[in-house]
Design a protein around this motif. Structure first.
Motif, PDB file in Angstrom:
ATOM      1  N   ALA A 188       0.846  -1.213   0.000  1.00  0.00           N
ATOM      2  CA  ALA A 188       0.000   0.000   0.000  1.00  0.00           C
ATOM      3  C   ALA A 188       0.870   1.248   0.000  1.00  0.00           C
ATOM      4  CB  ALA A 188      -0.931  -0.016   1.211  1.00  0.00           C
ATOM      5  N   ASP A 189       1.960   1.248   0.798  1.00  0.00           N
ATOM      6  CA  ASP A 189       2.880   2.397   0.828  1.00  0.00           C
ATOM      7  C   ASP A 189       3.545   2.595  -0.533  1.00  0.00           C
ATOM      8  OD1 ASP A 189       2.266   2.806   3.479  1.00  0.00           O
ATOM      9  OD2 ASP A 189       3.992   1.667   4.241  1.00  0.00           O
ATOM     10  N   GLU A 190       3.908   1.472  -1.201  1.00  0.00           N
ATOM     11  CA  GLU A 190       4.545   1.591  -2.522  1.00  0.00           C
ATOM     12  C   GLU A 190       3.578   2.179  -3.545  1.00  0.00           C
ATOM     13  OE1 GLU A 190       7.056  -1.442  -4.159  1.00  0.00           O
ATOM     14  OE2 GLU A 190       7.254  -2.437  -2.207  1.00  0.00           O
ATOM     15  N   ILE A 191       2.295   1.858  -3.459  1.00  0.00           N
ATOM     16  CA  ILE A 191       1.293   2.427  -4.394  1.00  0.00           C
ATOM     17  C   ILE A 191       1.229   3.936  -4.230  1.00  0.00           C
ATOM     18  CG2 ILE A 191      -1.195   2.523  -4.897  1.00  0.00           C
ATOM     19  CD1 ILE A 191      -1.287  -0.462  -4.132  1.00  0.00           C
ATOM     20  N   VAL A 192       1.256   4.387  -2.963  1.00  0.00           N
ATOM     21  CA  VAL A 192       1.214   5.834  -2.700  1.00  0.00           C
ATOM     22  C   VAL A 192       2.448   6.510  -3.277  1.00  0.00           C
ATOM     23  CG1 VAL A 192       1.236   7.604  -0.895  1.00  0.00           C
ATOM     24  CG2 VAL A 192      -0.239   5.586  -0.660  1.00  0.00           C
ATOM     25  N   ILE A 193       3.620   5.893  -3.070  1.00  0.00           N
ATOM     26  CA  ILE A 193       4.877   6.500  -3.531  1.00  0.00           C
ATOM     27  C   ILE A 193       4.965   6.486  -5.055  1.00  0.00           C
ATOM     28  CG2 ILE A 193       7.388   6.223  -3.532  1.00  0.00           C
ATOM     29  CD1 ILE A 193       7.115   5.098  -0.665  1.00  0.00           C
ATOM     30  N   ASN A 194       4.637   5.336  -5.676  1.00  0.00           N
ATOM     31  CA  ASN A 194       4.845   5.172  -7.116  1.00  0.00           C
ATOM     32  C   ASN A 194       3.755   5.827  -7.971  1.00  0.00           C
ATOM     33  OD1 ASN A 194       7.116   3.667  -6.524  1.00  0.00           O
ATOM     34  ND2 ASN A 194       6.033   1.680  -6.627  1.00  0.00           N
ATOM     35  N   VAL A 195       2.544   5.936  -7.424  1.00  0.00           N
ATOM     36  CA  VAL A 195       1.428   6.458  -8.241  1.00  0.00           C
ATOM     37  C   VAL A 195       0.901   7.788  -7.714  1.00  0.00           C
ATOM     38  CG1 VAL A 195      -0.899   5.986  -9.136  1.00  0.00           C
ATOM     39  CG2 VAL A 195       0.754   4.124  -8.905  1.00  0.00           C
ATOM     40  N   CYS A 196       0.522   7.800  -6.415  1.00  0.00           N
ATOM     41  CA  CYS A 196      -0.177   8.975  -5.871  1.00  0.00           C
ATOM     42  C   CYS A 196       0.706  10.214  -5.789  1.00  0.00           C
ATOM     43  CB  CYS A 196      -0.745   8.646  -4.487  1.00  0.00           C
ATOM     44  SG  CYS A 196      -1.998   7.351  -4.531  1.00  0.00           S
ATOM     45  N   GLU A 197       1.977  10.047  -5.400  1.00  0.00           N
ATOM     46  CA  GLU A 197       2.838  11.224  -5.232  1.00  0.00           C
ATOM     47  C   GLU A 197       3.136  11.926  -6.550  1.00  0.00           C
ATOM     48  OE1 GLU A 197       6.327  10.245  -3.115  1.00  0.00           O
ATOM     49  OE2 GLU A 197       5.318   9.966  -1.177  1.00  0.00           O
ATOM     50  N   SER A 198       3.013  11.233  -7.666  1.00  0.00           N
ATOM     51  CA  SER A 198       3.229  11.873  -8.970  1.00  0.00           C
ATOM     52  C   SER A 198       1.933  12.436  -9.563  1.00  0.00           C
ATOM     53  CB  SER A 198       3.844  10.857  -9.943  1.00  0.00           C
ATOM     54  OG  SER A 198       2.976   9.752 -10.113  1.00  0.00           O
ATOM     55  N   CYS A 199       0.809  12.277  -8.824  1.00  0.00           N
ATOM     56  CA  CYS A 199      -0.505  12.762  -9.306  1.00  0.00           C
ATOM     57  C   CYS A 199      -0.670  14.242  -8.941  1.00  0.00           C
ATOM     58  CB  CYS A 199      -1.620  11.911  -8.686  1.00  0.00           C
ATOM     59  SG  CYS A 199      -3.284  12.499  -9.082  1.00  0.00           S
ATOM     60  N   PRO A 200      -1.206  15.106  -9.869  1.00  0.00           N
ATOM     61  CA  PRO A 200      -1.432  16.551  -9.584  1.00  0.00           C
ATOM     62  C   PRO A 200      -2.390  16.767  -8.413  1.00  0.00           C
ATOM     63  CG  PRO A 200      -1.589  16.112 -11.941  1.00  0.00           C
ATOM     64  CD  PRO A 200      -1.520  14.792 -11.270  1.00  0.00           C
ATOM     65  N   SER A 201      -3.245  15.794  -8.164  1.00  0.00           N
ATOM     66  CA  SER A 201      -4.259  15.960  -7.108  1.00  0.00           C
ATOM     67  C   SER A 201      -3.775  15.396  -5.772  1.00  0.00           C
ATOM     68  CB  SER A 201      -5.554  15.239  -7.515  1.00  0.00           C
ATOM     69  OG  SER A 201      -6.020  15.689  -8.767  1.00  0.00           O
ATOM     70  N   PHE A 202      -2.463  15.077  -5.648  1.00  0.00           N
ATOM     71  CA  PHE A 202      -1.964  14.434  -4.448  1.00  0.00           C
ATOM     72  C   PHE A 202      -2.185  15.277  -3.204  1.00  0.00           C
ATOM     73  CE2 PHE A 202       1.603  13.691  -1.464  1.00  0.00           C
ATOM     74  CZ  PHE A 202       1.276  12.397  -1.090  1.00  0.00           C
ATOM     75  N   ASP A 203      -1.931  16.614  -3.332  1.00  0.00           N
ATOM     76  CA  ASP A 203      -2.080  17.483  -2.152  1.00  0.00           C
ATOM     77  C   ASP A 203      -3.534  17.546  -1.716  1.00  0.00           C
ATOM     78  OD1 ASP A 203       0.626  17.979  -2.086  1.00  0.00           O
ATOM     79  OD2 ASP A 203       0.478  19.758  -3.375  1.00  0.00           O
ATOM     80  N   ARG A 204      -4.453  17.639  -2.679  1.00  0.00           N
ATOM     81  CA  ARG A 204      -5.882  17.698  -2.352  1.00  0.00           C
ATOM     82  C   ARG A 204      -6.319  16.416  -1.649  1.00  0.00           C
ATOM     83  NH1 ARG A 204     -10.135  15.753  -5.072  1.00  0.00           N
ATOM     84  NH2 ARG A 204      -8.860  15.316  -6.909  1.00  0.00           N
ATOM     85  N   CYS A 205      -5.854  15.260  -2.200  1.00  0.00           N
ATOM     86  CA  CYS A 205      -6.214  13.973  -1.586  1.00  0.00           C
ATOM     87  C   CYS A 205      -5.607  13.830  -0.193  1.00  0.00           C
ATOM     88  CB  CYS A 205      -5.769  12.813  -2.467  1.00  0.00           C
ATOM     89  SG  CYS A 205      -6.675  12.681  -4.030  1.00  0.00           S
ATOM     90  N   LYS A 206      -4.401  14.400  -0.029  1.00  0.00           N
ATOM     91  CA  LYS A 206      -3.732  14.282   1.245  1.00  0.00           C
ATOM     92  C   LYS A 206      -4.493  15.009   2.340  1.00  0.00           C
ATOM     93  CE  LYS A 206       0.863  14.646   3.301  1.00  0.00           C
ATOM     94  NZ  LYS A 206       2.260  15.097   3.072  1.00  0.00           N
ATOM     95  N   GLN A 207      -5.053  16.186   1.945  1.00  0.00           N
ATOM     96  CA  GLN A 207      -5.842  16.936   2.914  1.00  0.00           C
ATOM     97  C   GLN A 207      -7.088  16.153   3.337  1.00  0.00           C
ATOM     98  OE1 GLN A 207      -6.661  20.738   1.115  1.00  0.00           O
ATOM     99  NE2 GLN A 207      -4.495  21.413   1.278  1.00  0.00           N
TER     100      GLN A 207
END
Length: 751
Positions: A344-363
């Motif tokens: 699950a952590d690798e999915i966040v690092i490899n996919v989510c962190e490169s997504c433009p909406s990452f900050d919005r999702c993080k909030q």
């Protein structure tokens, strides 16, 4: 009665025997003392006609009609007895036979007092067993074997009696020639004082006849002189003996008045000794030394066993240490929830962190880790994830659903590959661990066996040795000790004396149970070692019948018969799942593994575990049903080990026992739990094992038992054939599966 075969050996025996009779006939007026020699020849089954001829020819130098008459009467009385009696039936009967032999001499008397005749007769009866023992050394052993103490005593008495006859016939001077020659020869052949003992024995006859015991001193001094100088040279030894003898005869006049011819009586034997080749004495000396050599040294055997035991214990310890090492070295492969969290952590690092909406999702605290773990868990269970496996909340909030799905599937594939790799490594380690444990067990058992000092039964050795001699078998050494299956007998024997049936018979008579030669090992070019062990009271015969599946090129059933020891064996019957080459390969592999490990003596549980893991680790699905049958003919037990196989049957005189098993075939599960059952067996029992092609054709155990009850034959091959033929008839001659039946019949072994 032995047949007459005129060879050079026969001629030599006739000449030697006639000369001995001549000397014995000269011991006293009547030929009393030839009787023990005559009985000795007959006892060893010399031809009665030749023995009688030698007895009569022995009167050439001292002929009289009375002696001739007594010799003929003796031959007519004794020879028929030995012709009628077999050698094994003589034994203690030799005493009354010897008494019967001297009766004609007592009756004749020839002017002698009855008391004197009776004394001579008693002496002859006493000398008979002594002469038989001496005859064994001369005519049977031919001086090729080391003599026992009692044999040496008997031989000494025989020589002393011959000495009386020699002196009475040829005189003291001729006897001195023989004495000096024998002393010189013995000085080169013997050692450790034996040559002096020879001189003492030779001194008895002249000392007793002349009542001058100075012969003991003179002969002993001559012997010591020969012994001292023989180490330097034959010539020096001969000259020293001549000088020593002249001192006694000329200087001390021990032998009476000196005459110049007395010099010849010393010089002639010395010259004869010098002319004999040194190689002859060297050969005789080596032969004598070989008789003292212990090819089966008791001390060396136990010392070697202890040394081997220590090495085996060390090897067993090394394999046990290997087992512990593999048990501790477990590959740390992360599996389960912890692995899912990392994924699950690798999915966040490899996919989510490169997504433009990452900050919005993080909030919004997205993506939720628990939600990702649920998706990964479903994917691992299914093998991969798809859009329908994602939660509604995840799909609504994620802009890159396809990228997440691709990443999850990629991680699941890597995860499964690592899990498989870890599983294979673990299985390999477990396989090596089991093998190391089994090997350590074998080595430990061997070490324990070798650590036990052998306790030799000397009394039993004497009894067996005596009976071997009685049966005409001459041996070099004998050992008897308690082995794992009872008393073991070791013999060292000349190859020319090897007669397996006669040796087994002689040892069996003493042991009161059947003994068998289980090994024959060469010790030298002409000598071999024999090992005899108790043979089981029971034996077994086997029958096999099989039929491959209709339309199949090759049967998937295989079988094996292995002899574990002299009284135990193992029968294996394996049924590879299916039919044809692949099924045959599977069952053959299982059989081969089990056979090899059992031959090595590895514990049964380890063997079956190894075979199971090897089949389970195969790339294809290799399953094999198996029957393993252990039969111990010594303790009369039978062990059935069933692994996914149909029922087996123990057919006795009064009942039929069914042996069932409920374990799965080899190669399905890593943990094997075979069904093991033990039964006592007895004479006449039949053991029947079969593959499922046979049992399926019968349909039920009830139908099969009904069929077996109707069979009358005790022949295991016919029973196996009948079972297969009837099973084929139930399948209308078209077998639906491979069929094999193995039958073992237990029967009482005959001697």
């Amino acid at each position: 009665m032995t047949k007459i075969r005129f060879t050079y050996k026969t001629a030599i025996k006739i000449v030697v025997s006639t000369f001995i009779f001549t000397l014995l006939n000269s011991v006293y007026t009547l030929s009393f003392f030839s009787v023990p020699m005559f009985l000795s020849l007959l006892y060893f089954f010399f031809n009665v006609f030749l023995s009688g001829a030698c007895l009569i020819l022995g009167f050439i130098c001292k002929f009289s009609f009375l002696n001739l008459f007594l010799a003929v009467i003796t031959a007519l009385i004794i020879c028929p007895i030995f012709i009628l009696l077999k050698k094994k039936k003589i034994g203690a009967k030799i005493l009354p036979i010897s008494i019967l032999s001297v009766i004609p001499y007592i009756i004749t008397a020839n002017g002698e007092t009855l008391t004197l005749m009776i004394i001579q007769a008693v002496l002859c009866v006493i000398l008979t067993p002594l002469f038989i023992s001496a005859g064994r050394v001369i005519f049977i052993k031919n001086f090729k074997y080391k003599c026992a103490t009692d044999e040496l005593v008997c031989l000494s008495v025989f020589i002393i009696v011959l000495g009386f006859g020699f002196i009475n016939l040829l005189g003291y001077n001729a006897y001195l020639v023989v004495v000096i020659f024998l002393i010189l020869c013995s000085s080169l052949i013997f050692s450790s004082g034996i040559e002096t003992l020879v001189a003492v024995i030779l001194a008895f006859a002249p000392s007793i006849l002349s009542l001058k015991f100075s012969y003991f001193a003179s002969y002993t001094c001559i012997s010591l002189t020969a012994c001292i100088f023989s180490k330097k040279s034959k010539l020096l030894s001969s000259l020293a003996v001549i000088l020593c003898s002249l001192i006694f005869s000329w200087g001390l006049k021990i032998y009476g008045a000196f005459h110049y011819l007395d010099v010849l009586y010393t010089v002639v034997p010395a010259c004869l000794f010098l002319f004999l080749p040194s190689k002859l004495f060297s050969s005789l000396r080596k032969k004598r030394e070989s008789l003292d050599e212990k090819l089966l040294s008791r001390h060396a055997i136990n010392r070697t066993r202890i040394a081997i035991s220590g090495k085996l214990y060390e090897l067993a310890g090394a394999f046990l240490e290997m087992k512990r090492g593999f048990e501790e070295l477990k590959r740390q492969t992360v599996i389960g929830k912890e692995a899912y969290l990392r994924m699950a952590d690798e999915i966040v690092i490899n996919v989510c962190e490169s997504c433009p909406s990452f900050d919005r999702c993080k909030q919004k605290e997205l993506p939720n880790q628990d939600e990702l773990v649920k998706i990964i868990t479903v994917g691992v269970a299914k093998g991969r994830v798809s859009l329908i496996d994602l939660t509604k909340k995840f799909v609504e909030n994620c802009s890159y659903v396809n990228s997440v799905i691709c990443e999850v599937n990629s991680l699941i594939a890597k995860y499964k590959e690592k899990v498989k790799e870890s599983s294979d490594i673990t299985s390999g380690k477990e396989l090596i661990t089991i093998q190391a444990s089994g090997t350590a067990g074998v080595l430990k058992n061997l070490a324990l066996d070798f650590s036990r000092n052998l306790s030799f039964d000397l009394e039993l050795e004497k009894k067996i040795g005596k009976n071997l001699h009685k049966n005409g078998i001459t041996y070099k050494e004998i050992m008897a000790f308690e082995g794992s299956d009872g008393v073991e007998i070791y013999l060292s024997i000349d190859l020319s004396e090897f007669n397996a049936p006669l040796i087994e018979k002689a040892v069996t008579q003493i042991m009161n149970r059947q003994m068998s030669i289980v090994s024959k090992t060469p010790l030298s070019i002409n000598v071999c070692s024999l090992t005899l062990r108790p043979a089981p009271f029971l034996d077994a015969s086997f029958g096999l019948a099989s039929q491959k599946k209709y339309g199949s090129i090759q049967s998937g059933d295989t079988h094996s018969l292995i002899k574990i020891s002299e009284g135990s064996f193992m029968v294996c019957l394996s049924d590879g799942m299916g039919s044809g080459k692949e099924a045959n390969k599977t069952s053959s592999t299982a059989i081969s593994l089990i056979e090899s490990f059992y031959k090595a003596g590895i514990d049964g549980s380890c063997v079956l575990s190894v075979a199971n893991k090897v089949l389970a680790m195969g790339t294809d699905e290799s399953f094999s049903a198996m029957d393993v049958l252990f039969v111990n003919l010594f303790n009369m037990t039978c062990d059935f080990i069933k692994i996914g196989s149909p029922s087996s049957y123990l057919i006795s005189k009064d009942s039929i026992k069914i042996i069932d098993g409920n374990s799965l075939p080899l190669g399905i599960l890593d943990d094997l739990k075979p069904c093991t059952t033990s039964f006592p067996i007895s004479e006449g029992d039949l053991l029947l094992i079969m593959t499922d092609g046979v049992s399926d054709a019968f349909g039920s155990s009830t139908d099969l038992i009904t069929f077996l009850k109707g069979l009358k034959s005790l022949n295991p091959q016919k029973l196996a054939d009948d079972v297969i033929n009837y099973a084929l008839s139930l399948d209308n001659g078209t077998p639906k599966d491979d069929m094999t039946a193995v039958c073992v019949r237990i029967f009482k072994k005959t001697s």
